[in-house]
Scaffold this motif. Structure first.
Motif, mmCIF file in Angstrom:
data_model
loop_
_atom_site.group_PDB
_atom_site.id
_atom_site.type_symbol
_atom_site.label_atom_id
_atom_site.label_comp_id
_atom_site.label_asym_id
_atom_site.label_seq_id
_atom_site.Cartn_x
_atom_site.Cartn_y
_atom_site.Cartn_z
ATOM 1 N N TYR A 1 34.652 79.684 59.951
ATOM 2 C CA TYR A 1 35.707 80.544 60.494
ATOM 3 C C TYR A 1 37.079 79.895 60.323
ATOM 4 C CZ TYR A 1 38.169 83.830 63.421
ATOM 5 O OH TYR A 1 39.048 84.787 63.866
ATOM 6 N N ARG A 2 37.188 78.621 60.696
ATOM 7 C CA ARG A 2 38.471 77.912 60.540
ATOM 8 C C ARG A 2 38.953 77.979 59.090
ATOM 9 N NH1 ARG A 2 35.673 73.876 63.475
ATOM 10 N NH2 ARG A 2 36.315 73.897 65.642
ATOM 11 N N ASP A 3 38.059 77.622 58.177
ATOM 12 C CA ASP A 3 38.424 77.589 56.762
ATOM 13 C C ASP A 3 38.752 78.984 56.226
ATOM 14 O OD1 ASP A 3 37.987 74.881 56.877
ATOM 15 O OD2 ASP A 3 36.170 74.904 55.641
ATOM 16 N N ALA A 4 37.962 79.975 56.626
ATOM 17 C CA ALA A 4 38.191 81.339 56.130
ATOM 18 C C ALA A 4 39.545 81.871 56.577
ATOM 19 C CB ALA A 4 37.075 82.272 56.594
ATOM 20 N N VAL A 5 39.921 81.598 57.820
ATOM 21 C CA VAL A 5 41.218 82.072 58.312
ATOM 22 C C VAL A 5 42.346 81.380 57.566
ATOM 23 C CG1 VAL A 5 42.759 82.178 60.322
ATOM 24 C CG2 VAL A 5 40.341 82.755 60.575
ATOM 25 N N LEU A 6 42.220 80.071 57.345
ATOM 26 C CA LEU A 6 43.241 79.344 56.584
ATOM 27 C C LEU A 6 43.367 79.893 55.172
ATOM 28 C CD1 LEU A 6 42.645 75.606 57.584
ATOM 29 C CD2 LEU A 6 44.644 77.020 58.112
ATOM 30 N N MET A 7 42.216 80.077 54.513
ATOM 31 C CA MET A 7 42.224 80.587 53.140
ATOM 32 C C MET A 7 42.818 81.992 53.089
ATOM 33 S SD MET A 7 40.591 82.384 50.394
ATOM 34 C CE MET A 7 39.274 83.081 51.290
ATOM 35 N N PHE A 8 42.467 82.827 54.055
ATOM 36 C CA PHE A 8 42.995 84.186 54.113
ATOM 37 C C PHE A 8 44.514 84.163 54.280
ATOM 38 C CE2 PHE A 8 44.395 87.992 56.279
ATOM 39 C CZ PHE A 8 43.777 88.999 55.551
ATOM 40 N N ASN A 9 44.993 83.359 55.230
ATOM 41 C CA ASN A 9 46.436 83.293 55.487
ATOM 42 C C ASN A 9 47.212 82.826 54.265
ATOM 43 O OD1 ASN A 9 45.940 84.145 58.096
ATOM 44 N ND2 ASN A 9 46.152 82.121 59.011
ATOM 45 N N LEU A 10 46.689 81.805 53.590
ATOM 46 C CA LEU A 10 47.388 81.292 52.414
ATOM 47 C C LEU A 10 47.278 82.257 51.235
ATOM 48 C CD1 LEU A 10 49.158 79.051 51.422
ATOM 49 C CD2 LEU A 10 47.110 77.775 50.762
ATOM 50 N N SER A 11 46.137 82.897 51.082
ATOM 51 C CA SER A 11 45.982 83.894 50.011
ATOM 52 C C SER A 11 46.941 85.057 50.208
ATOM 53 C CB SER A 11 44.546 84.421 49.964
ATOM 54 O OG SER A 11 43.661 83.406 49.577
ATOM 55 N N GLU A 12 47.129 85.422 51.459
ATOM 56 C CA GLU A 12 48.069 86.501 51.763
ATOM 57 C C GLU A 12 49.476 86.126 51.297
ATOM 58 O OE1 GLU A 12 48.507 89.479 55.456
ATOM 59 O OE2 GLU A 12 48.748 87.364 55.986
ATOM 60 N N MET A 13 49.862 84.870 51.560
ATOM 61 C CA MET A 13 51.199 84.408 51.163
ATOM 62 C C MET A 13 51.331 84.246 49.658
ATOM 63 S SD MET A 13 51.918 81.573 54.209
ATOM 64 C CE MET A 13 52.198 80.335 52.996
ATOM 65 N N LYS A 14 50.337 83.612 49.031
ATOM 66 C CA LYS A 14 50.454 83.241 47.620
ATOM 67 C C LYS A 14 50.057 84.348 46.646
ATOM 68 C CE LYS A 14 50.271 78.304 47.736
ATOM 69 N NZ LYS A 14 50.340 77.309 46.710
ATOM 70 N N ILE A 15 49.222 85.275 47.100
ATOM 71 C CA ILE A 15 48.707 86.277 46.162
ATOM 72 C C ILE A 15 49.044 87.694 46.589
ATOM 73 C CG2 ILE A 15 46.619 87.216 45.095
ATOM 74 C CD1 ILE A 15 45.397 84.416 45.362
ATOM 75 N N TRP A 16 48.495 88.131 47.704
ATOM 76 C CA TRP A 16 48.565 89.549 48.069
ATOM 77 C C TRP A 16 49.985 90.029 48.314
ATOM 78 C CZ3 TRP A 16 44.411 87.800 51.894
ATOM 79 C CH2 TRP A 16 43.216 87.551 51.200
ATOM 80 N N ASN A 17 50.740 89.309 49.128
ATOM 81 C CA ASN A 17 52.117 89.744 49.395
ATOM 82 C C ASN A 17 52.972 89.698 48.142
ATOM 83 O OD1 ASN A 17 51.492 90.150 52.067
ATOM 84 N ND2 ASN A 17 52.463 88.276 52.793
ATOM 85 N N LYS A 18 52.794 88.648 47.373
ATOM 86 C CA LYS A 18 53.574 88.493 46.149
ATOM 87 C C LYS A 18 53.300 89.638 45.174
ATOM 88 C CE LYS A 18 54.572 84.306 44.307
ATOM 89 N NZ LYS A 18 54.287 83.054 43.617
ATOM 90 N N ALA A 19 52.045 90.033 45.062
ATOM 91 C CA ALA A 19 51.670 91.088 44.119
ATOM 92 C C ALA A 19 52.080 92.472 44.612
ATOM 93 C CB ALA A 19 50.170 91.054 43.857
ATOM 94 N N GLN A 20 52.164 92.661 45.896
ATOM 95 C CA GLN A 20 52.481 93.997 46.404
ATOM 96 C C GLN A 20 53.949 94.189 46.738
ATOM 97 O OE1 GLN A 20 49.796 95.198 49.492
ATOM 98 N NE2 GLN A 20 48.060 95.194 48.104
ATOM 99 N N ASN A 21 54.689 93.103 46.943
ATOM 100 C CA ASN A 21 56.055 93.246 47.420
ATOM 101 C C ASN A 21 57.135 92.974 46.378
ATOM 102 O OD1 ASN A 21 54.985 93.838 49.930
ATOM 103 N ND2 ASN A 21 55.091 91.734 50.632
ATOM 104 N N ASP A 22 56.756 92.558 45.195
ATOM 105 C CA ASP A 22 57.764 92.252 44.185
ATOM 106 C C ASP A 22 57.516 93.092 42.936
ATOM 107 O OD1 ASP A 22 59.579 91.178 42.388
ATOM 108 O OD2 ASP A 22 59.330 89.151 43.172
ATOM 109 N N GLU A 23 58.140 94.246 42.920
ATOM 110 C CA GLU A 23 57.923 95.179 41.809
ATOM 111 C C GLU A 23 58.435 94.624 40.491
ATOM 112 O OE1 GLU A 23 58.876 99.736 40.540
ATOM 113 O OE2 GLU A 23 58.470 99.343 42.662
ATOM 114 N N SER A 24 59.478 93.802 40.526
ATOM 115 C CA SER A 24 59.996 93.245 39.271
ATOM 116 C C SER A 24 58.958 92.327 38.617
ATOM 117 C CB SER A 24 61.315 92.503 39.495
ATOM 118 O OG SER A 24 61.124 91.382 40.314
ATOM 119 N N LEU A 25 58.232 91.534 39.424
ATOM 120 C CA LEU A 25 57.163 90.693 38.870
ATOM 121 C C LEU A 25 56.028 91.548 38.320
ATOM 122 C CD1 LEU A 25 56.869 87.811 41.500
ATOM 123 C CD2 LEU A 25 57.696 87.638 39.169
ATOM 124 N N LEU A 26 55.698 92.609 39.032
ATOM 125 C CA LEU A 26 54.636 93.515 38.567
ATOM 126 C C LEU A 26 55.019 94.177 37.248
ATOM 127 C CD1 LEU A 26 53.457 95.296 41.837
ATOM 128 C CD2 LEU A 26 52.170 93.687 40.432
#
Length: 196
Positions: free
Chosen positions: A113-138
């Motif tokens: 659980y500890r590791d999954a939450v950490l991985m989820f939080n960092l993935s959200e920052m490094k991957i998901w938000n970046k891919a969904q919030n920056d149309e110029s990069l897309l």
């Protein structure tokens, strides 16, 4: 002579300890027991386990652990919201009274659980938000890979572009983590775990 015995004992102890691990990531061992607990948890009903299956899963598990290591390096495990979430989960486990704190399964569940939450939080920052919030990069990614989308307009394929861009970000991230941290896989131990 005593010194020789001491050196031999230390060598045998280190070899014996390593023989109980399927991998070591940046000096931290992944024991056979830990790895098989996670494997069985995610592959229920699998009586016969092949070496190839275990090897593929270990690769995924190592990538997961590398992301967790990256999250800890960034200090995400010190975040008060994260700490509160983990404490709430631990409390919920205790109220079920099915698993005691001293039980090995409890330790695995809490670590997962500890590791999954950490991985989820960092993935959200490094991957998901970046891919969904920056149309110029897309759009830039789309332009570089236009042929993969059969020259269809960006607006028609934007959902697939987001998915593909997220995959690229993750691949690049894992590749950089493997260059940053040392990973040692013990293939012989993995073979011992395979039931052919």
């Amino acid at each position: 002579m005593r010194k020789v015995y001491c050196i031999l004992f230390c060598f045998l102890f280190i070899v014996g300890a390593a023989a109980q691990n399927v991998a070591v990531i940046n000096g931290k061992a992944i024991s056979n027991k830990e790895f098989m607990w996670f494997y069985k948890k995610n592959h229920s009903g699998n009586a016969n386990v092949s070496f190839d299956d275990l090897s593929s899963y270990l690769n995924l598990y190592v990538n997961f652990k590398l992301k967790v290591l990256d999250a800890k390096k960034m200090g995400l495990d010190k975040d008060t919201a994260y700490i509160a979430e983990v404490e709430n989960y631990e409390y919920a486990l205790h109220t079920q009274k099915r698993i005691s704190k001293t039980n090995a399964e409890f330790v695995f569940i809490m670590n997962e659980y500890r590791d999954a939450v950490l991985m989820f939080n960092l993935s959200e920052m490094k991957i998901w938000n970046k891919a969904q919030n920056d149309e110029s990069l897309l759009r830039s990614f789309y332009e570089k890979n236009k042929d993969a989308y059969l020259q269809r307009p960006f607006e028609e394929v934007s959902g697939q572009v987001i998915v593909d861009y997220q995959r690229k970000l993750e691949r690049d991230w894992v590749e950089s983590l493997k260059k940053t941290y040392t990973v040692k896989i013990y293939q012989d131990e993995l073979r011992k775990l395979a039931k052919l």
